[in-house]
Design an enzyme around this catalytic site. Sequence first.
Site, PDB file in Angstrom:
ATOM      1  N   SER A   1       5.240   1.655   1.460  1.00  0.00           N
ATOM      2  CA  SER A   1       5.370   1.783   2.920  1.00  0.00           C
ATOM      3  C   SER A   1       4.929   3.127   3.473  1.00  0.00           C
ATOM      4  CB  SER A   1       6.829   1.573   3.334  1.00  0.00           C
ATOM      5  OG  SER A   1       7.077   0.216   3.438  1.00  0.00           O
TER       6      SER A   1
ATOM      7  N   LYS B   1       2.095   3.175   5.761  1.00  0.00           N
ATOM      8  CA  LYS B   1       2.122   2.560   7.094  1.00  0.00           C
ATOM      9  C   LYS B   1       1.798   3.519   8.255  1.00  0.00           C
ATOM     10  CE  LYS B   1       5.342  -1.068   5.601  1.00  0.00           C
ATOM     11  NZ  LYS B   1       6.757  -1.477   5.598  1.00  0.00           N
TER      12      LYS B   1
ATOM     13  N   TYR C   1      -3.299  -5.563   3.322  1.00  0.00           N
ATOM     14  CA  TYR C   1      -1.990  -4.898   3.358  1.00  0.00           C
ATOM     15  C   TYR C   1      -1.451  -4.654   1.949  1.00  0.00           C
ATOM     16  CZ  TYR C   1       3.039  -4.326   3.903  1.00  0.00           C
ATOM     17  OH  TYR C   1       4.336  -3.859   3.805  1.00  0.00           O
TER      18      TYR C   1
ATOM     19  N   TYR D   1      13.640   3.397   7.198  1.00  0.00           N
ATOM     20  CA  TYR D   1      14.325   2.096   7.236  1.00  0.00           C
ATOM     21  C   TYR D   1      15.549   2.208   8.151  1.00  0.00           C
ATOM     22  CZ  TYR D   1      11.358   1.573   3.127  1.00  0.00           C
ATOM     23  OH  TYR D   1      10.300   1.560   2.279  1.00  0.00           O
TER      24      TYR D   1
ATOM     25  N   VAL E   1       9.102   1.763  -1.320  1.00  0.00           N
ATOM     26  CA  VAL E   1       9.966   1.146  -2.331  1.00  0.00           C
ATOM     27  C   VAL E   1       9.642   1.576  -3.761  1.00  0.00           C
ATOM     28  CG1 VAL E   1      10.737  -0.889  -1.059  1.00  0.00           C
ATOM     29  CG2 VAL E   1       8.563  -0.949  -2.304  1.00  0.00           C
TER      30      VAL E   1
HETATM   31  N1  GLU Z   1       4.533  -3.510  -0.083  1.00  0.00           N
HETATM   32  C1  GLU Z   1       5.903  -3.441   0.189  1.00  0.00           C
HETATM   33  C2  GLU Z   1       6.406  -4.657   0.936  1.00  0.00           C
HETATM   34  O1  GLU Z   1       5.776  -5.069   1.865  1.00  0.00           O
HETATM   35  C3  GLU Z   1       6.191  -2.206   0.967  1.00  0.00           C
HETATM   36  C4  GLU Z   1       7.621  -2.079   1.266  1.00  0.00           C
HETATM   37  C5  GLU Z   1       8.133  -0.716   1.371  1.00  0.00           C
HETATM   38  O2  GLU Z   1       7.664   0.210   0.697  1.00  0.00           O
HETATM   39  O3  GLU Z   1       9.037  -0.557   2.182  1.00  0.00           O
HETATM   40  O4  GLU Z   1       7.380  -5.238   0.589  1.00  0.00           O
END
Ligand code: GLU
Length: 617
Positions: free
Chosen positions: A75, A78, A199, A251, A269
């Site tokens: 993430s 992002k 993605y 988060y 994650v």
């Molecule tokens: N690729 C992961 C997902 O979409 C990223 C999630 C994350 O790092 O929060 O579940």
Amino acid sequence: MLAGEMNSENGLLPPVQRLLNELHASYAGVAEGNVATYIPELSLANPEWFGIALVTLDGHTYAVGDCDVPFTIQSISKPFVYGLALEDNGEDYVLSRVGLEPSGDAFNAISLDPGSGRPSNPMINAGAIATAGLVKAGDSDPLTRMLRMFETYTGRALTIDDAVRSSESETGHRNRAIGHLLRNFDIVDSDPEAVLDLYFRQCSISVTCRDLALMGACLANGGVNPVTGERAIRAEHVSRVLSVMGSCGMYNYAGEWIYRVGMPAKSGVAGGVLASLVGQLGIGVFSPRLDARGNSVRGVLVCDSLSRAYSLNMLNVPNVSRSGVRAAYGLTEVRSKRRRSAEASVALHREGERARVYELQGQLNFASVERFSRDAVERADEIDAYAIDFKRATGIDAGAIELLCNLLEQLCAAGEIVALADAEHLPGFGERVEALAATHTGLRLVENRDEAIEWCEDRLLETLGVPEPASVVALEENEFFDGLDVETIAALMAVAKQMSAPIGARIMNVGDSATSVFLLVRGSVSVTIDLPDSEVARLATYSAGMAFGQSALVGETVRTADVTADSEVEYFELRTAEIEALGRDDPRVLAAVYRNVARDLASELRMAGAEIRALAI
Ligand code: GLU
């Protein structure tokens, strides 16, 4: 690898390295939390991996622990892809597709606006998938452009961890569902499978915690990579990227994170945490055990401790000097290096407060220039000319540009004279003041403070009706002869050698033997010394009727400065040996000559003293 890479021979460590070592040692035993397993490949991570890196804005990296272990960015990609989407589509379009409000839901929640299908923000998966769909192909394809973009931040080539990518692609049913839902609402307007593939790849880019720290430092540095000097993102998008990190980056911990740590941040994650503090640093932490909200347990602890130790909460009130004015004074105190006639000196001494010099310093922003702008306006009645020196201003933001340009326009409209010194080195400001100077004759851009002061003196002398110095002054009128009788002057003139030089010619060089005095009859010359970085400092400018090089008469054996013709010049060279020979016959000659030399040296000392006083403020 606890010692850190900067341990020097004497055992001293830079304090930051020492603190990172200590934090690493004290949190390495924390075993709470769990490695993510919902992407099967991530479960293979060693739960003990632990690295901390911090990059400063001069590009220095502090690192301790597993800082070279690669892991997937997840993430943390992002916000950076959001920045690319902003560059590709502009703010309005991106906002129409993805919102800016923290959802309060889990990162993988299907949190879409019931009416429009617009995801709440770009940091939850729904928003990030929509954002990935906004990245344009350019002259390659969206994935290559994303990779190139990330590489500008990391300053090194990046690859995708294909094992993690395929593991997520095979099991990412929830993200697939989100992607198709976004297609249903036309938030994603192309094949959702292709966008999901993009993605998954974006999340599987392999990075280290050194990379994360440098990426954070790029954002902190206004979008420019502090190591490579390359721009990673346009300056105007930096605060947008940081703001989504600030409101939604951690988060469901985003609120408490800002309260405790107070730096825009993003976690992933795989165990990475990236934090960025504008104008100061970037932090990268890697430790795969996650808490219930999905944030690296040790990552949160390290950032919390660092923020406390070094007061890094962005909402702390900065304890900086609020004033951008380093010194302010009138021209009775400090003068330009142009030597003036007696009449002009008297006038400047009497009326010097009608011109005022302001030396600005540091990062100019609203708080640091507002008071100066008020002061300049309040004094406008007593002041005719302003010299504003920007040499020591290290930066200027858009707010200060706005404020200063408005002030300059008003001053010029009111008929004030303003000289700006070294304003052009400030990006954004230089262009604005050049444009202003093109339409306002009262505004002048010059290279340095000395020139600015000279210009203000000239204007003030004009206003006071003091005549300009004559361009030709007969030899017998030269100030060097003050107090000498007609015969002595005639005798000295008889042995003086007439010389001339074209504009720009070097009349004297540092190191030349000092055996003569020079009497200027036409034009002007400047005395200069070389400074480091090929800068040149002017010590004095002499015009017709004045003498230079007199220190040859008082013990100087070699020249300590250069002298250059500012215009076409005519002058006479008078050898010190000839003066001394005349003096042997008539000691009164030497007495008068030394009195004149002493008078000039005393006035130079007075000027140097005033300058030292101004510098010491
Ligand atoms: N690729 C992961 C997902 O979409 C990223 C999630 C994350 O790092 O929060 O579940």
